[in-house]
Design a protein around this motif. Structure first.
Motif, PDB file in Angstrom:
ATOM      1  N   VAL A  26       0.862  -1.184   0.000  1.00  0.00           N
ATOM      2  CA  VAL A  26       0.000   0.000   0.000  1.00  0.00           C
ATOM      3  C   VAL A  26       0.899   1.233   0.000  1.00  0.00           C
ATOM      4  N   CYS A  27       0.599   2.167  -0.888  1.00  0.00           N
ATOM      5  CA  CYS A  27       1.383   3.390  -0.993  1.00  0.00           C
ATOM      6  C   CYS A  27       1.354   4.155   0.330  1.00  0.00           C
ATOM      7  N   THR A  28       2.554   4.523   0.846  1.00  0.00           N
ATOM      8  CA  THR A  28       2.606   5.228   2.135  1.00  0.00           C
ATOM      9  C   THR A  28       2.105   6.656   2.011  1.00  0.00           C
ATOM     10  N   ASP A  29       2.037   7.181   0.773  1.00  0.00           N
ATOM     11  CA  ASP A  29       1.608   8.571   0.599  1.00  0.00           C
ATOM     12  C   ASP A  29       0.109   8.696   0.369  1.00  0.00           C
ATOM     13  N   CYS A  30      -0.436   7.890  -0.555  1.00  0.00           N
ATOM     14  CA  CYS A  30      -1.851   8.086  -0.913  1.00  0.00           C
ATOM     15  C   CYS A  30      -2.727   6.899  -0.522  1.00  0.00           C
ATOM     16  N   GLY A  31      -2.130   5.781  -0.056  1.00  0.00           N
ATOM     17  CA  GLY A  31      -2.929   4.647   0.395  1.00  0.00           C
ATOM     18  C   GLY A  31      -3.439   3.751  -0.726  1.00  0.00           C
ATOM     19  N   ARG A  68       5.951   3.462  -2.345  1.00  0.00           N
ATOM     20  CA  ARG A  68       4.956   4.357  -2.948  1.00  0.00           C
ATOM     21  C   ARG A  68       4.502   3.838  -4.300  1.00  0.00           C
ATOM     22  N   CYS A  69       3.304   4.233  -4.701  1.00  0.00           N
ATOM     23  CA  CYS A  69       2.845   3.944  -6.050  1.00  0.00           C
ATOM     24  C   CYS A  69       3.652   4.792  -7.044  1.00  0.00           C
ATOM     25  N   THR A  70       3.527   4.482  -8.311  1.00  0.00           N
ATOM     26  CA  THR A  70       4.347   5.151  -9.321  1.00  0.00           C
ATOM     27  C   THR A  70       4.185   6.671  -9.266  1.00  0.00           C
ATOM     28  N   ALA A  71       2.951   7.127  -9.176  1.00  0.00           N
ATOM     29  CA  ALA A  71       2.690   8.571  -9.193  1.00  0.00           C
ATOM     30  C   ALA A  71       3.328   9.262  -7.989  1.00  0.00           C
ATOM     31  N   CYS A  72       3.168   8.667  -6.805  1.00  0.00           N
ATOM     32  CA  CYS A  72       3.718   9.284  -5.594  1.00  0.00           C
ATOM     33  C   CYS A  72       5.240   9.210  -5.589  1.00  0.00           C
ATOM     34  N   GLN A  73       5.804   8.117  -6.129  1.00  0.00           N
ATOM     35  CA  GLN A  73       7.256   7.989  -6.197  1.00  0.00           C
ATOM     36  C   GLN A  73       7.849   9.085  -7.075  1.00  0.00           C
TER      37      GLN A  73
HETATM   38 ZN    ZN Z   1       0.516   6.840  -3.980  1.00  0.00          ZN
END
Ligand code: ZN
Length: 127
Positions: free
Chosen positions: A86-91, A107-112
């Protein structure tokens, strides 16, 4: 969660293998750091500049390995929790293919991409 047990075990194996390589590297680097110190004491002062730059490379490499080892350990700890994948930034759920490629991602690609954009500013850049 889309992380099934097969994927979890695959990632666990990858992380453990990566961990073993890093531990080995860190041991080698510790040995070579001792070797560098031995060279320094034999050569005296003439080559100090060269030896110092070798030290800097060794230290940078050791620091990088040590921080990657910490990331691998964190990932292994997270692996059995609901937080893993689970992305630590957006969940959002991180794509399984992304986890297989890099099991330590947080993180997911976008948040990374956003994170790297924010944290890779040039040294001495404008504030
Ligand atoms: Zn994310």
């Amino acid at each position: 969660m889309t992380i099934d047990n097969d994927l979890r075990e695959t990632l666990r194996d990858k992380l453990k293998q990566r961990r073993a390589v890093l531990v080995e590297d860190l041991r080698d680097e510790a040995v070579s750091a001792e070797g560098t110190l031995a060279v320094r004491s034999q050569r005296g002062t003439a080559d100090d500049e060269i030896v110092d730059s070798m030290d800097a490379v060794d230290i940078a490499e050791t620091a990088r390995d040590a921080s990657e080892l910490a990331a691998v350990d964190r990932a292994l700890q997270r692996l059995d929790t609901a937080d893993f994948g689970v992305c630590t930034d957006c969940g959002a759920e991180i794509e399984p293919a992304r986890l297989v490629a890099e099991p330590t991602v947080l993180r997911c690609t976008a948040c990374q991409q956003r994170y790297e954009h924010q944290h890779h500013t040039p040294i001495g850049g404008r504030l």
